[in-house]
Enzyme design. Structure first.
Site, PDB file in Angstrom:
ATOM      1  N   LYS A  22       0.850  -1.210   0.000  1.00  0.00           N
ATOM      2  CA  LYS A  22       0.000   0.000   0.000  1.00  0.00           C
ATOM      3  C   LYS A  22       0.875   1.245   0.000  1.00  0.00           C
ATOM      4  O   LYS A  22       0.662   2.160  -0.797  1.00  0.00           O
ATOM      5  CB  LYS A  22      -0.891   0.005   1.236  1.00  0.00           C
ATOM      6  CG  LYS A  22      -1.548   1.335   1.544  1.00  0.00           C
ATOM      7  CD  LYS A  22      -2.451   1.323   2.754  1.00  0.00           C
ATOM      8  CE  LYS A  22      -1.738   1.541   4.036  1.00  0.00           C
ATOM      9  NZ  LYS A  22      -1.412   2.952   4.354  1.00  0.00           N
ATOM     10  N   ASN A  23       1.867   1.282   0.891  1.00  0.00           N
ATOM     11  CA  ASN A  23       2.648   2.511   1.065  1.00  0.00           C
ATOM     12  C   ASN A  23       3.650   2.749  -0.050  1.00  0.00           C
ATOM     13  O   ASN A  23       4.185   3.844  -0.162  1.00  0.00           O
ATOM     14  CB  ASN A  23       3.327   2.513   2.439  1.00  0.00           C
ATOM     15  CG  ASN A  23       2.283   2.673   3.546  1.00  0.00           C
ATOM     16  OD1 ASN A  23       1.125   2.982   3.268  1.00  0.00           O
ATOM     17  ND2 ASN A  23       2.684   2.418   4.774  1.00  0.00           N
ATOM     18  N   CYS A 118      -4.639  12.792  12.175  1.00  0.00           N
ATOM     19  CA  CYS A 118      -5.403  11.544  12.101  1.00  0.00           C
ATOM     20  C   CYS A 118      -5.340  10.911  13.481  1.00  0.00           C
ATOM     21  O   CYS A 118      -4.758  11.464  14.417  1.00  0.00           O
ATOM     22  CB  CYS A 118      -4.817  10.622  11.029  1.00  0.00           C
ATOM     23  SG  CYS A 118      -3.328   9.814  11.561  1.00  0.00           S
ATOM     24  N   ARG A 123       0.640  14.731  12.787  1.00  0.00           N
ATOM     25  CA  ARG A 123       1.178  14.420  11.475  1.00  0.00           C
ATOM     26  C   ARG A 123       1.272  15.656  10.565  1.00  0.00           C
ATOM     27  O   ARG A 123       0.662  15.743   9.519  1.00  0.00           O
ATOM     28  CB  ARG A 123       0.373  13.305  10.825  1.00  0.00           C
ATOM     29  CG  ARG A 123       0.395  12.061  11.714  1.00  0.00           C
ATOM     30  CD  ARG A 123      -0.222  10.871  11.095  1.00  0.00           C
ATOM     31  NE  ARG A 123       0.581  10.357   9.997  1.00  0.00           N
ATOM     32  CZ  ARG A 123       0.160   9.315   9.246  1.00  0.00           C
ATOM     33  NH1 ARG A 123      -1.017   8.783   9.472  1.00  0.00           N
ATOM     34  NH2 ARG A 123       0.904   8.873   8.252  1.00  0.00           N
ATOM     35  N   ASP A 309       4.621   0.484  12.006  1.00  0.00           N
ATOM     36  CA  ASP A 309       3.378  -0.081  11.457  1.00  0.00           C
ATOM     37  C   ASP A 309       3.167  -1.532  11.874  1.00  0.00           C
ATOM     38  O   ASP A 309       2.127  -2.112  11.556  1.00  0.00           O
ATOM     39  CB  ASP A 309       3.379   0.002   9.930  1.00  0.00           C
ATOM     40  CG  ASP A 309       3.248   1.433   9.460  1.00  0.00           C
ATOM     41  OD1 ASP A 309       3.455   1.696   8.272  1.00  0.00           O
ATOM     42  OD2 ASP A 309       2.968   2.312  10.309  1.00  0.00           O
ATOM     43  N   ARG A 401      -8.596  -0.387   4.483  1.00  0.00           N
ATOM     44  CA  ARG A 401      -7.642   0.550   3.900  1.00  0.00           C
ATOM     45  C   ARG A 401      -6.323  -0.142   3.565  1.00  0.00           C
ATOM     46  O   ARG A 401      -5.615   0.260   2.664  1.00  0.00           O
ATOM     47  CB  ARG A 401      -7.362   1.709   4.861  1.00  0.00           C
ATOM     48  CG  ARG A 401      -8.556   2.565   5.174  1.00  0.00           C
ATOM     49  CD  ARG A 401      -8.158   3.786   5.944  1.00  0.00           C
ATOM     50  NE  ARG A 401      -7.104   4.526   5.239  1.00  0.00           N
ATOM     51  CZ  ARG A 401      -6.599   5.673   5.677  1.00  0.00           C
ATOM     52  NH1 ARG A 401      -7.005   6.196   6.810  1.00  0.00           N
ATOM     53  NH2 ARG A 401      -5.669   6.297   4.996  1.00  0.00           N
TER      54      ARG A 401
HETATM   55  C1  EPZ Z   1       4.409   6.845   6.221  1.00  0.00           C
HETATM   56  O1  EPZ Z   1       3.666   7.912   6.785  1.00  0.00           O
HETATM   57  C2  EPZ Z   1       3.444   5.675   6.146  1.00  0.00           C
HETATM   58  N1  EPZ Z   1       2.310   6.033   5.291  1.00  0.00           N
HETATM   59  C3  EPZ Z   1       2.936   5.326   7.548  1.00  0.00           C
HETATM   60  O2  EPZ Z   1       2.110   4.174   7.434  1.00  0.00           O
HETATM   61  C4  EPZ Z   1       4.136   4.976   8.423  1.00  0.00           C
HETATM   62  O3  EPZ Z   1       3.697   4.722   9.733  1.00  0.00           O
HETATM   63  C5  EPZ Z   1       5.132   6.153   8.426  1.00  0.00           C
HETATM   64  O4  EPZ Z   1       5.508   6.472   7.069  1.00  0.00           O
HETATM   65  C6  EPZ Z   1       6.393   5.837   9.217  1.00  0.00           C
HETATM   66  O5  EPZ Z   1       7.021   4.714   8.683  1.00  0.00           O
HETATM   67  C7  EPZ Z   1       2.465   5.993   3.946  1.00  0.00           C
HETATM   68  O6  EPZ Z   1       3.528   5.688   3.433  1.00  0.00           O
HETATM   69  C8  EPZ Z   1       1.270   6.352   3.126  1.00  0.00           C
HETATM   70  P1  EPZ Z   1       6.596  10.125   8.352  1.00  0.00           P
HETATM   71  P2  EPZ Z   1       4.315   9.405   6.806  1.00  0.00           P
HETATM   72  O7  EPZ Z   1       6.590  11.370   7.535  1.00  0.00           O
HETATM   73  O8  EPZ Z   1       5.126   9.611   5.589  1.00  0.00           O
HETATM   74  C9  EPZ Z   1       6.376  13.405  11.764  1.00  0.00           C
HETATM   75  C10 EPZ Z   1       0.205   2.854   7.746  1.00  0.00           C
HETATM   76  O9  EPZ Z   1      -0.276   2.336   8.765  1.00  0.00           O
HETATM   77  N2  EPZ Z   1       6.405  14.359  10.644  1.00  0.00           N
HETATM   78  O10 EPZ Z   1       7.770   9.189   8.239  1.00  0.00           O
HETATM   79  O11 EPZ Z   1       3.224  10.345   7.115  1.00  0.00           O
HETATM   80  C11 EPZ Z   1       5.114  12.572  11.779  1.00  0.00           C
HETATM   81  O12 EPZ Z   1       4.078  13.231  12.458  1.00  0.00           O
HETATM   82  C12 EPZ Z   1       0.717   4.274   7.794  1.00  0.00           C
HETATM   83  O13 EPZ Z   1       0.326   2.277   6.630  1.00  0.00           O
HETATM   84  C13 EPZ Z   1       6.499  15.711  10.919  1.00  0.00           C
HETATM   85  O14 EPZ Z   1       6.536  16.136  12.071  1.00  0.00           O
HETATM   86  O15 EPZ Z   1       5.284   9.281   8.065  1.00  0.00           O
HETATM   87  C14 EPZ Z   1       5.571  11.310  12.485  1.00  0.00           C
HETATM   88  O16 EPZ Z   1       5.513  11.536  13.884  1.00  0.00           O
HETATM   89  C15 EPZ Z   1       0.491   4.921   9.162  1.00  0.00           C
HETATM   90  N3  EPZ Z   1       6.554  16.594   9.878  1.00  0.00           N
HETATM   91  C16 EPZ Z   1       7.023  11.166  12.052  1.00  0.00           C
HETATM   92  O17 EPZ Z   1       7.433  12.463  11.593  1.00  0.00           O
HETATM   93  C17 EPZ Z   1       6.522  16.169   8.574  1.00  0.00           C
HETATM   94  O18 EPZ Z   1       6.585  17.011   7.655  1.00  0.00           O
HETATM   95  C18 EPZ Z   1       7.230  10.172  10.906  1.00  0.00           C
HETATM   96  O19 EPZ Z   1       6.343  10.533   9.876  1.00  0.00           O
HETATM   97  C19 EPZ Z   1       6.422  14.780   8.322  1.00  0.00           C
HETATM   98  C20 EPZ Z   1       6.373  13.898   9.366  1.00  0.00           C
END
Ligand code: EPZ
Length: 422
Positions: A22-23, A118, A123, A309, A401
């Site tokens: 998915k990701n 969410c 996020r 995840d 999802r």
């Molecule tokens: C991706 O989300 C995945 N989603 C998530 O999977 C996964 O948990 C996550 O990466 C971490 O591996 C998809 O790929 C669609 P991040 P993403 O940016 O890109 C903070 C699932 O269950 N952050 O690596 O949104 C954020 O809040 C989903 O399949 C900022 O502060 O994750 C988090 O605490 C859930 N500012 C941390 O960094 C930003 O601009 C990591 O987020 C971006 C992120």
């Protein structure tokens, strides 16, 4: 809203085919906006999130055809007719923000709704925006939308230093950099297999990228990209989830398409808990080494560390392990919502901020529980498969999802599981 009814049914054995990730698919799909030529994805997963991304791309004027029962996505965007990603779609799925980089890179302007938070956390997308600003974009945040413009219609190469690892920000910046003028270096980049898969697809399209899978990715911008056909990488989170079925229930399951490379740290943790994982020609074969699994501590980290995840799913296993485990969630600020639901099934869990202490019990008991987010919902399913008696998991739209045909895959291993409409 649908619910899922599960009756604990002892050891489960059989083979489970693992779908495309998915990701990975959610970042590969927006890449079609980078080129006028067709981009075709194969091994695509059949999930509601993919349908949402399809809807979003179509709203921008891209053509997206779902073929072969959803396994193939044939896409093309000769031009982007509409450069605004509307809140009504973006609020349903945060990955929608991944159309911003490609639109900005291709046409020099884009308007994308801020995704909002969410269940698992606020996020924000500040790292995405920081990267685009470093590449020369002018950003104006108003009315809940990001209004982005590239002066002269084109981003310029830059060195982007991410203060911490972000999968989405790395993906967005990587896609944007392929068409920027000059060289971009992404430092402290995410190393997830989904990033590697995206880079491989972009390279097939003519992008010049080096270093994917490491913390530093270097991109030489080009003037245009071609089309390509690319298979979506296997879903390591679905893989890890189904590896836990024989771990929590007993029995032996072979996860087709699985590789140790995709789940290294997770497989090591399972081994330490008393679960054997063997690479076969077809995938990963998993079973308990002997009797009950035992407690292990878990800390979630960016790849190649233990994946956030899989934290909820691992907690379900550790609720039935011998001894006390400590799970530390370091990626998201609110990702223990499965804990109170597991407690309803007899689990012993104490949550303090980002740490959960789990004291294993011999057997969980079936109960009515509620899914709160994607990975929490499947954690409850795992617990229910091993529990004594019946469990009803409500709000399973969360599940749809990220897990295609879950009941079918589990029934093939002997599970007593069915969807009930309520
Ligand atoms: C991706 O989300 C995945 N989603 C998530 O999977 C996964 O948990 C996550 O990466 C971490 O591996 C998809 O790929 C669609 P991040 P993403 O940016 O890109 C903070 C699932 O269950 N952050 O690596 O949104 C954020 O809040 C989903 O399949 C900022 O502060 O994750 C988090 O605490 C859930 N500012 C941390 O960094 C930003 O601009 C990591 O987020 C971006 C992120």
């Amino acid at each position: 809203m649908d619910s899922i009814l599960v009756k604990g049914n002892g050891a489960l054995s059989g083979t489970i085919p693992i779908a495309g990730a998915k990701n990975a698919c959610l970042t590969l799909m927006p890449a079609t906006l980078l080129s006028e030529e067709p981009l075709t994805l194969t091994n695509a997963p059949r999930l509601s999130d993919i349908a949402t991304m399809t809807q979003l791309l179509q709203s921008l004027g891209a053509e997206v055809a779902s073929l072969q029962d959803g396994l193939v996505l044939a896409m093309s965007s000769h031009n982007i007719a509409n450069h605004t990603a509307d809140y009504d779609i973006v609020r349903k799925m945060r990955a929608s923000i991944l159309v911003l980089g490609p639109m900005l890179a291709r046409d020099g302007h884009a308007v994308v709704s801020l995704p909002g938070g969410c269940a698992i956390g606020a996020r924000p997308v500040d790292l995405h925006l920081q990267a685009f600003e470093a590449m020369g974009a002018e950003l104006d945040l108003r009315d809940g939308y990001v209004h982005a413009k590239a002066p002269g219609g084109r981003l310029r190469g830059a060195v982007v230093n991410f203060p911490f690892v972000s999968v989405g920000a790395t993906e967005n910046a990587l896609m944007a950099a392929t068409l920027a003028k000059g060289t971009t270096v992404l430092k402290n980049a995410a190393r997830e297999p989904e990033i590697v898969d995206l880079a491989r697809c972009l390279r097939k399209m003519g992008a010049q990228i080096e270093g994917e899978g490491t913390s530093t990715i270097t991109i030489q911008g080009v003037d245009r990209l071609n089309g390509a056909t690319h298979p979506v990488v296997t879903d390591r989170i679905e893989l890890g989830t189904y590896m836990l079925v024989p771990a929590i229930c007993g029995g032996e399951v072979e996860c087709l398409g699985g590789t140790l490379e995709l789940v290294g740290a997770f497989a090591e943790k399972l081994d330490a808990a008393g679960v054997s994982v063997t690479q076969t020609e077809r995938g990963l074969k998993v079973s308990r080494k002997n009797g009950r699994v035992h407690a292990v501590d878990v800390v979630t980290e960016p790849f190649p560390g233990f994946p956030t995840d899989l934290q909820a799913q691992m907690m379900a296993l550790l609720c039935t392990a011998e001894g006390t485990s400590v799970l530390e969630e370091r990626i998201f600020e609110n990702r223990f919502m499965h804990a109170p639901e597991l407690t309803r099934m007899g689990a012993k869990i104490e949550v303090h901020g980002g740490t959960a202490k789990v004291t294993g019990v011999a057997r969980l008991k079936g109960a009515r529980v509620m899914a709160t987010d994607l990975r929490a919902s499947v954690s409850l399913i795992l617990a229910a498969l091993a529990a004594e008696g019946e469990t009803v998991v409500s709000r399973v739209y969360h599940l749809d999802r990220g897990y295609e045909r879950l009941e079918e895959k589990l029934r093939a291993c002997g599970a007593q599981i069915e969807r009930i409409s309520q």
